[in-house]
Design an enzyme around this catalytic site. Sequence first.
Site, PDB file in Angstrom:
ATOM      1  CE  LYS A  26      -1.151   2.310  12.343  1.00  0.00           C
ATOM      2  NZ  LYS A  26      -1.932   1.209  11.768  1.00  0.00           N
TER       3      LYS A  26
ATOM      4  CG  ASP B 219      -2.497   3.225   8.831  1.00  0.00           C
ATOM      5  OD1 ASP B 219      -3.118   2.226   9.206  1.00  0.00           O
ATOM      6  OD2 ASP B 219      -2.991   4.374   8.903  1.00  0.00           O
TER       7      ASP B 219
HETATM    8  P1  NDP Z   1      -4.621   5.031   1.868  1.00  0.00           P
HETATM    9  O1  NDP Z   1      -3.702   6.148   2.139  1.00  0.00           O
HETATM   10  O2  NDP Z   1      -4.302   4.050   0.813  1.00  0.00           O
HETATM   11  O3  NDP Z   1      -6.086   5.589   1.544  1.00  0.00           O
HETATM   12  C1  NDP Z   1      -6.758   6.377   2.452  1.00  0.00           C
HETATM   13  C2  NDP Z   1      -8.085   6.807   1.842  1.00  0.00           C
HETATM   14  O4  NDP Z   1      -8.877   7.424   2.855  1.00  0.00           O
HETATM   15  C3  NDP Z   1      -7.931   7.847   0.739  1.00  0.00           C
HETATM   16  O5  NDP Z   1      -8.988   7.727  -0.165  1.00  0.00           O
HETATM   17  C4  NDP Z   1      -8.021   9.143   1.527  1.00  0.00           C
HETATM   18  O6  NDP Z   1      -8.432  10.259   0.766  1.00  0.00           O
HETATM   19  C5  NDP Z   1      -9.071   8.803   2.552  1.00  0.00           C
HETATM   20  N1  NDP Z   1      -8.842   9.627   3.751  1.00  0.00           N
HETATM   21  C6  NDP Z   1      -7.718   9.666   4.506  1.00  0.00           C
HETATM   22  N2  NDP Z   1      -7.846  10.550   5.505  1.00  0.00           N
HETATM   23  C7  NDP Z   1      -9.076  11.068   5.366  1.00  0.00           C
HETATM   24  C8  NDP Z   1      -9.805  12.033   6.094  1.00  0.00           C
HETATM   25  N3  NDP Z   1      -9.277  12.643   7.171  1.00  0.00           N
HETATM   26  N4  NDP Z   1     -11.075  12.304   5.676  1.00  0.00           N
HETATM   27  C9  NDP Z   1     -11.606  11.682   4.581  1.00  0.00           C
HETATM   28  N5  NDP Z   1     -10.955  10.771   3.853  1.00  0.00           N
HETATM   29  C10 NDP Z   1      -9.718  10.466   4.241  1.00  0.00           C
HETATM   30  O7  NDP Z   1      -4.829   4.289   3.279  1.00  0.00           O
HETATM   31  P2  NDP Z   1      -5.393   2.826   3.583  1.00  0.00           P
HETATM   32  O8  NDP Z   1      -6.407   2.450   2.580  1.00  0.00           O
HETATM   33  O9  NDP Z   1      -4.235   1.949   3.817  1.00  0.00           O
HETATM   34  O10 NDP Z   1      -6.079   3.054   5.005  1.00  0.00           O
HETATM   35  C11 NDP Z   1      -7.460   3.346   5.149  1.00  0.00           C
HETATM   36  C12 NDP Z   1      -7.919   2.977   6.541  1.00  0.00           C
HETATM   37  O11 NDP Z   1      -7.715   1.573   6.750  1.00  0.00           O
HETATM   38  C13 NDP Z   1      -7.178   3.653   7.703  1.00  0.00           C
HETATM   39  O12 NDP Z   1      -8.067   3.847   8.769  1.00  0.00           O
HETATM   40  C14 NDP Z   1      -6.132   2.618   8.095  1.00  0.00           C
HETATM   41  O13 NDP Z   1      -5.695   2.801   9.430  1.00  0.00           O
HETATM   42  C15 NDP Z   1      -6.933   1.349   7.927  1.00  0.00           C
HETATM   43  N6  NDP Z   1      -6.191   0.110   7.775  1.00  0.00           N
HETATM   44  C16 NDP Z   1      -5.244  -0.042   6.815  1.00  0.00           C
HETATM   45  C17 NDP Z   1      -4.581  -1.236   6.671  1.00  0.00           C
HETATM   46  C18 NDP Z   1      -3.600  -1.464   5.579  1.00  0.00           C
HETATM   47  O14 NDP Z   1      -3.123  -2.600   5.460  1.00  0.00           O
HETATM   48  N7  NDP Z   1      -3.277  -0.499   4.746  1.00  0.00           N
HETATM   49  C19 NDP Z   1      -4.826  -2.361   7.589  1.00  0.00           C
HETATM   50  C20 NDP Z   1      -5.899  -2.135   8.527  1.00  0.00           C
HETATM   51  C21 NDP Z   1      -6.532  -0.929   8.606  1.00  0.00           C
HETATM   52  P3  NDP Z   1      -7.357  11.412   0.373  1.00  0.00           P
HETATM   53  O15 NDP Z   1      -6.558  10.824  -0.746  1.00  0.00           O
HETATM   54  O16 NDP Z   1      -8.162  12.582   0.002  1.00  0.00           O
HETATM   55  O17 NDP Z   1      -6.511  11.652   1.611  1.00  0.00           O
HETATM   56  O1  2IT Z   2      -3.929  -0.982  10.971  1.00  0.00           O
HETATM   57  C1  2IT Z   2      -3.310  -1.974  10.528  1.00  0.00           C
HETATM   58  O2  2IT Z   2      -3.549  -3.119  10.916  1.00  0.00           O
HETATM   59  C2  2IT Z   2      -2.295  -1.731   9.499  1.00  0.00           C
HETATM   60  N1  2IT Z   2      -2.134  -0.593   9.064  1.00  0.00           N
HETATM   61  C3  2IT Z   2      -1.453  -2.863   9.014  1.00  0.00           C
HETATM   62  C4  2IT Z   2      -0.317  -3.129   9.952  1.00  0.00           C
HETATM   63  C5  2IT Z   2       0.701  -4.145   9.496  1.00  0.00           C
HETATM   64  O3  2IT Z   2       1.682  -4.311  10.240  1.00  0.00           O
HETATM   65  O4  2IT Z   2       0.532  -4.765   8.447  1.00  0.00           O
END
Ligand code: NDP
Ligand code: 2IT
Length: 448
Positions: free
Chosen positions: A127, A167
């Site tokens: 990561k 992420d």
């Molecule tokens: P994005 O940046 O697309 O979206 C994040 C969302 O979460 C936004 O709505 C953001 O609001 C909100 N957010 C972020 N930080 C905070 C905080 N501290 N408190 C409240 N709201 C918050 O990210 P993703 O959708 O990609 O990721 C979301 C989660 O999913 C994370 O935990 C990530 O690690 C996990 N994840 C992502 C994967 C991926 O493929 N993208 C895969 C597996 C897990 P704001 O705009 O106000 O910051």
């Molecule tokens: O938390 C996760 O699994 C991710 N943000 C996706 C990682 C990836 O390599 O696609």
Amino acid sequence: MSSKLINAFMAGVESRNPNEPEFHQAVEEWAEVIVPFVAKNKKYQGHGLLERMTEPDRTFQWRVTWTDDKNKVHVNRGYRVQFNNAIGPYKGGLRFHPSVNLSILKFLGFEQIYKNSLTTLPMGGGKGGSDFDPKGKSDMEVMRFCQAFMSEMQKWIGQDTDVPAGDIGVGGREIGYMFGQYKKLRAEHTGVLTGKGRPYGGSLIRPEATGYGCVYFMQEMLKTKGDSIDGKICVVSGSGNVAQYTAEKLIELGGKVVTMSDSSGMIYDKAGIDAKKLKWIMNLKNVKRGRIKEYADKHKGVKYVAKGQPWTVKCDLAFPSATQNEIDAKEAKLLVKNGCIGVGEGANMPTTNGGIAVFQKAKILYSPGKASNAGGVATSGLEMSQNSLRMNWSREEVDEKLHGIMVSIHETCLEHGRVNKNYVDYVKGANIGGFVKVADAMIAQGII
Ligand code: NDP
Ligand code: 2IT
């Protein structure tokens, strides 16, 4: 006996890694299952496995210097944690958020090892990221930051070494700029990043994969109770990549999504966010880069709660999809009290260990992120396969493979986590299921 062993192990982890609360929390959830498992399985003793598994192979930290549109110089920190490559090249996302520090990236890298193992694909765990905040920055500022970040990181990554992805704060735009810089510096067009745009090697379904996968996993959990998504009231947190596609799949399967949120607050749309309204949200967040509050200003009958979270709303299913530690014991109790029967973690570690204990005591369907959100990285693995094959698979082909992987992760959880006819401990199932493959590979490769 077990708790003595766990406490002794955790004391070692804490003293070697002071001031890293998120890392301690992720290791503790794992150790509560894995320490007793190893105590019962001689095969895994005597290799220093647990100590080696909680120490990254290596960690890089560097200065990222970039200039804004007014030529002001800014300095951020860049990181890449290469945690474990026993079963494949390091693989895991990059997070750009002001809160990013080594503790958060080590917790994410640690969970990634076992998540990637569960996918059935050959990927190790890593990561990275930066404390850079993309919010409010122009495209050109984001580009200059991404180029500066990649100028340093390119020294340590590669299609067979370490393959980063997105992420929080890192989506298609950022991956594109980073890919461009890697290509320029190394003069090679390889699958060094996933989540790429479709025209230059990206996979169909990768943007949708984490959210879709999380819903597929919930479908499997519900099936164990003879139930389905159809007609369920669903609360979703976040409004980014994972939240959007979780909502899309839930709506498609007949679920009623009533909330979404961002770090400023949450919207409650009692009538339900339908496909048309969700499209509006996607445009707001992905194109205009606006705030979720604007949804309440635009749509009738919608409540906006500043600083609010969805867990106060009565629901059948909850999908925490924003960030770590969104649900603590108090919020978990409220969800259970309000009749929630299933929690599918789209985010990484959104529930505190106290919150997990509440869900487990209530015996509701609860899956940890390392199982339920593995669809994102699994589809990244499918993107790597397509890049190596120099081929593109159709939407249907990738979606079918993603679905098959989520079903298989669920089966692994049942194999290692079934407690009795009526209850599956998915925390146990996911942790043991992810552990055995990595442990077997490490033993086979010797003491390194
Ligand atoms: P994005 O940046 O697309 O979206 C994040 C969302 O979460 C936004 O709505 C953001 O609001 C909100 N957010 C972020 N930080 C905070 C905080 N501290 N408190 C409240 N709201 C918050 O990210 P993703 O959708 O990609 O990721 C979301 C989660 O999913 C994370 O935990 C990530 O690690 C996990 N994840 C992502 C994967 C991926 O493929 N993208 C895969 C597996 C897990 P704001 O705009 O106000 O910051
Ligand atoms: O938390 C996760 O699994 C991710 N943000 C996706 C990682 C990836 O390599 O696609």
